[in-house]
Design a protein around this motif. Sequence first.
Motif, PDB file in Angstrom:
ATOM      1  N   VAL A  41      39.130  46.631  46.532  1.00 58.26           N
ATOM      2  CA  VAL A  41      40.149  45.957  47.343  1.00 58.26           C
ATOM      3  C   VAL A  41      40.548  44.628  46.691  1.00 58.26           C
ATOM      4  CG1 VAL A  41      40.639  44.919  49.595  1.00 58.26           C
ATOM      5  CG2 VAL A  41      39.443  47.102  49.460  1.00 58.26           C
ATOM      6  N   TYR A  42      39.574  43.883  46.186  1.00 61.99           N
ATOM      7  CA  TYR A  42      39.862  42.641  45.468  1.00 61.99           C
ATOM      8  C   TYR A  42      40.820  42.909  44.312  1.00 61.99           C
ATOM      9  CZ  TYR A  42      39.131  38.735  42.259  1.00 61.99           C
ATOM     10  OH  TYR A  42      39.329  37.689  41.397  1.00 61.99           O
ATOM     11  N   GLU A  43      40.527  43.918  43.514  1.00 60.71           N
ATOM     12  CA  GLU A  43      41.367  44.258  42.354  1.00 60.71           C
ATOM     13  C   GLU A  43      42.760  44.710  42.788  1.00 60.71           C
ATOM     14  OE1 GLU A  43      40.569  43.474  39.365  1.00 60.71           O
ATOM     15  OE2 GLU A  43      38.461  43.036  39.726  1.00 60.71           O
ATOM     16  N   ALA A  44      42.861  45.451  43.883  1.00 61.78           N
ATOM     17  CA  ALA A  44      44.167  45.921  44.374  1.00 61.78           C
ATOM     18  C   ALA A  44      45.033  44.735  44.810  1.00 61.78           C
ATOM     19  CB  ALA A  44      43.973  46.908  45.523  1.00 61.78           C
ATOM     20  N   ILE A  45      44.441  43.745  45.474  1.00 57.95           N
ATOM     21  CA  ILE A  45      45.207  42.566  45.879  1.00 57.95           C
ATOM     22  C   ILE A  45      45.593  41.740  44.661  1.00 57.95           C
ATOM     23  CG2 ILE A  45      45.070  40.359  47.117  1.00 57.95           C
ATOM     24  CD1 ILE A  45      43.547  41.903  49.322  1.00 57.95           C
ATOM     25  N   ALA A  46      44.682  41.583  43.716  1.00 56.89           N
ATOM     26  CA  ALA A  46      44.993  40.856  42.481  1.00 56.89           C
ATOM     27  C   ALA A  46      46.141  41.524  41.732  1.00 56.89           C
ATOM     28  CB  ALA A  46      43.752  40.765  41.596  1.00 56.89           C
ATOM     29  N   GLU A  47      46.153  42.844  41.708  1.00 55.63           N
ATOM     30  CA  GLU A  47      47.238  43.573  41.036  1.00 55.63           C
ATOM     31  C   GLU A  47      48.573  43.318  41.727  1.00 55.63           C
ATOM     32  OE1 GLU A  47      48.695  48.128  40.310  1.00 55.63           O
ATOM     33  OE2 GLU A  47      46.538  47.750  40.300  1.00 55.63           O
ATOM     34  N   GLU A  48      48.613  43.369  43.045  1.00 58.40           N
ATOM     35  CA  GLU A  48      49.863  43.112  43.764  1.00 58.40           C
ATOM     36  C   GLU A  48      50.324  41.677  43.559  1.00 58.40           C
ATOM     37  OE1 GLU A  48      51.929  45.207  45.066  1.00 58.40           O
ATOM     38  OE2 GLU A  48      50.551  46.905  44.855  1.00 58.40           O
ATOM     39  N   ALA A  49      49.396  40.738  43.502  1.00 62.29           N
ATOM     40  CA  ALA A  49      49.756  39.337  43.300  1.00 62.29           C
ATOM     41  C   ALA A  49      50.432  39.127  41.952  1.00 62.29           C
ATOM     42  CB  ALA A  49      48.512  38.451  43.412  1.00 62.29           C
ATOM     43  N   GLY A  50      50.066  39.907  40.960  1.00 58.57           N
ATOM     44  CA  GLY A  50      50.627  39.734  39.626  1.00 58.57           C
ATOM     45  C   GLY A  50      51.748  40.676  39.267  1.00 58.57           C
ATOM     46  N   ARG A  51      52.133  41.554  40.166  1.00 60.37           N
ATOM     47  CA  ARG A  51      53.068  42.629  39.860  1.00 60.37           C
ATOM     48  C   ARG A  51      54.449  42.147  39.425  1.00 60.37           C
ATOM     49  NH1 ARG A  51      53.239  48.359  41.843  1.00 60.37           N
ATOM     50  NH2 ARG A  51      51.081  47.840  42.106  1.00 60.37           N
ATOM     51  N   GLU A  52      55.036  41.196  40.140  1.00 65.87           N
ATOM     52  CA  GLU A  52      56.429  40.816  39.888  1.00 65.87           C
ATOM     53  C   GLU A  52      56.607  39.903  38.676  1.00 65.87           C
ATOM     54  OE1 GLU A  52      59.201  41.948  41.663  1.00 65.87           O
ATOM     55  OE2 GLU A  52      57.701  43.320  42.466  1.00 65.87           O
ATOM     56  N   ARG A  53      55.715  38.980  38.443  1.00 66.05           N
ATOM     57  CA  ARG A  53      55.923  37.968  37.420  1.00 66.05           C
ATOM     58  C   ARG A  53      54.938  38.034  36.279  1.00 66.05           C
ATOM     59  NH1 ARG A  53      55.291  37.208  41.702  1.00 66.05           N
ATOM     60  NH2 ARG A  53      53.279  36.299  41.622  1.00 66.05           N
ATOM     61  N   GLY A  54      54.114  39.009  36.270  1.00 67.80           N
ATOM     62  CA  GLY A  54      53.116  39.051  35.220  1.00 67.80           C
ATOM     63  C   GLY A  54      51.912  38.178  35.524  1.00 67.80           C
ATOM     64  N   GLY A  55      51.680  37.852  36.793  1.00 64.51           N
ATOM     65  CA  GLY A  55      50.410  37.241  37.107  1.00 64.51           C
ATOM     66  C   GLY A  55      50.376  35.995  37.936  1.00 64.51           C
ATOM     67  N   ALA A  56      50.553  36.090  39.219  1.00 61.93           N
ATOM     68  CA  ALA A  56      50.234  34.964  40.097  1.00 61.93           C
ATOM     69  C   ALA A  56      48.723  34.906  40.191  1.00 61.93           C
ATOM     70  CB  ALA A  56      50.835  35.173  41.488  1.00 61.93           C
ATOM     71  N   PRO A  57      48.156  33.713  40.075  1.00 59.37           N
ATOM     72  CA  PRO A  57      46.706  33.640  40.176  1.00 59.37           C
ATOM     73  C   PRO A  57      46.206  34.033  41.566  1.00 59.37           C
ATOM     74  CG  PRO A  57      47.661  31.477  39.632  1.00 59.37           C
ATOM     75  CD  PRO A  57      48.784  32.426  39.844  1.00 59.37           C
ATOM     76  N   LEU A  58      45.073  34.723  41.620  1.00 61.13           N
ATOM     77  CA  LEU A  58      44.390  35.014  42.872  1.00 61.13           C
ATOM     78  C   LEU A  58      43.140  34.146  42.915  1.00 61.13           C
ATOM     79  CD1 LEU A  58      43.860  36.568  45.503  1.00 61.13           C
ATOM     80  CD2 LEU A  58      42.749  38.339  44.116  1.00 61.13           C
ATOM     81  N   SER A  59      43.100  33.228  43.864  1.00 62.52           N
ATOM     82  CA  SER A  59      41.931  32.386  44.084  1.00 62.52           C
ATOM     83  C   SER A  59      41.251  32.908  45.334  1.00 62.52           C
ATOM     84  CB  SER A  59      42.342  30.927  44.292  1.00 62.52           C
ATOM     85  OG  SER A  59      43.036  30.448  43.162  1.00 62.52           O
ATOM     86  N   ALA A  60      39.948  33.149  45.256  1.00 62.03           N
ATOM     87  CA  ALA A  60      39.262  33.764  46.388  1.00 62.03           C
ATOM     88  C   ALA A  60      37.837  33.259  46.507  1.00 62.03           C
ATOM     89  CB  ALA A  60      39.261  35.282  46.224  1.00 62.03           C
ATOM     90  N   VAL A  61      37.326  33.330  47.736  1.00 64.36           N
ATOM     91  CA  VAL A  61      35.937  33.002  48.017  1.00 64.36           C
ATOM     92  C   VAL A  61      35.244  34.232  48.588  1.00 64.36           C
ATOM     93  CG1 VAL A  61      36.357  30.542  48.364  1.00 64.36           C
ATOM     94  CG2 VAL A  61      36.496  32.103  50.321  1.00 64.36           C
ATOM     95  N   ALA A  62      33.942  34.221  48.549  1.00 62.10           N
ATOM     96  CA  ALA A  62      33.153  35.328  49.084  1.00 62.10           C
ATOM     97  C   ALA A  62      33.092  35.238  50.606  1.00 62.10           C
ATOM     98  CB  ALA A  62      31.740  35.292  48.518  1.00 62.10           C
ATOM     99  N   GLY A  63      33.135  36.404  51.239  1.00 59.08           N
ATOM    100  CA  GLY A  63      32.963  36.489  52.680  1.00 59.08           C
ATOM    101  C   GLY A  63      31.614  37.099  53.007  1.00 59.08           C
ATOM    102  N   ASN A  64      31.222  37.032  54.257  1.00 58.98           N
ATOM    103  CA  ASN A  64      29.911  37.538  54.642  1.00 58.98           C
ATOM    104  C   ASN A  64      29.845  39.063  54.684  1.00 58.98           C
ATOM    105  OD1 ASN A  64      31.625  37.124  57.030  1.00 58.98           O
ATOM    106  ND2 ASN A  64      29.872  37.884  58.184  1.00 58.98           N
ATOM    107  N   SER A  65      30.985  39.756  54.582  1.00 55.02           N
ATOM    108  CA  SER A  65      30.983  41.219  54.569  1.00 55.02           C
ATOM    109  C   SER A  65      31.286  41.807  53.195  1.00 55.02           C
ATOM    110  CB  SER A  65      32.012  41.759  55.576  1.00 55.02           C
ATOM    111  OG  SER A  65      31.630  41.426  56.887  1.00 55.02           O
TER     112      SER A  65
END
Length: 173
Positions: A41-65
Amino acid sequence: MLVTLGDTHGDRAHRLEGRTLTAVREAEQVCHTGDFTTERVYEAIAEEAGRERGGAPLSAVAGNSDDPDLAARLPETITVEYAGRTIVLAHGHDRDDTSLSLLARQEDADVVIVGHTHRPGIERTPHCPVVNPGSHADPRGNRAAHGELRQAGDELAIEIRTPDGDLLAEQTV
């Protein structure tokens, strides 16, 4: 625009739709407050974030789940800069209002973004606003939502929006 998401709780797909998907694809930066659940799921969101421009950064933190392998890859808190503002992300499961306020002061944050509760909204602390984008995919009795932050002249406009585009909350900093 900086888009903020949280609490996806998926096992395979990004679960983004409507305005949320469009916003992620158009964002200059995407932030996630944790609980992707899986690396896939992390990779799928990162891919969508970068799809249009060749890479919007994805900044993320760990969750308890999050799966242990994913949690090991992600920090508990992270500080990002956007539009000349300091933004701190934390999942929030181990923080109360006092510790969030202390974190904001410690990092000299203009905005703190947290997840965990799945409850979208913006609260004001003595130091700065605390934004919870809710969950775009697993709202748990709340409306599905995400956050959008934009430069608005000298201010930063913060909006909480549904995948249908409805405005749930707004504030400027």
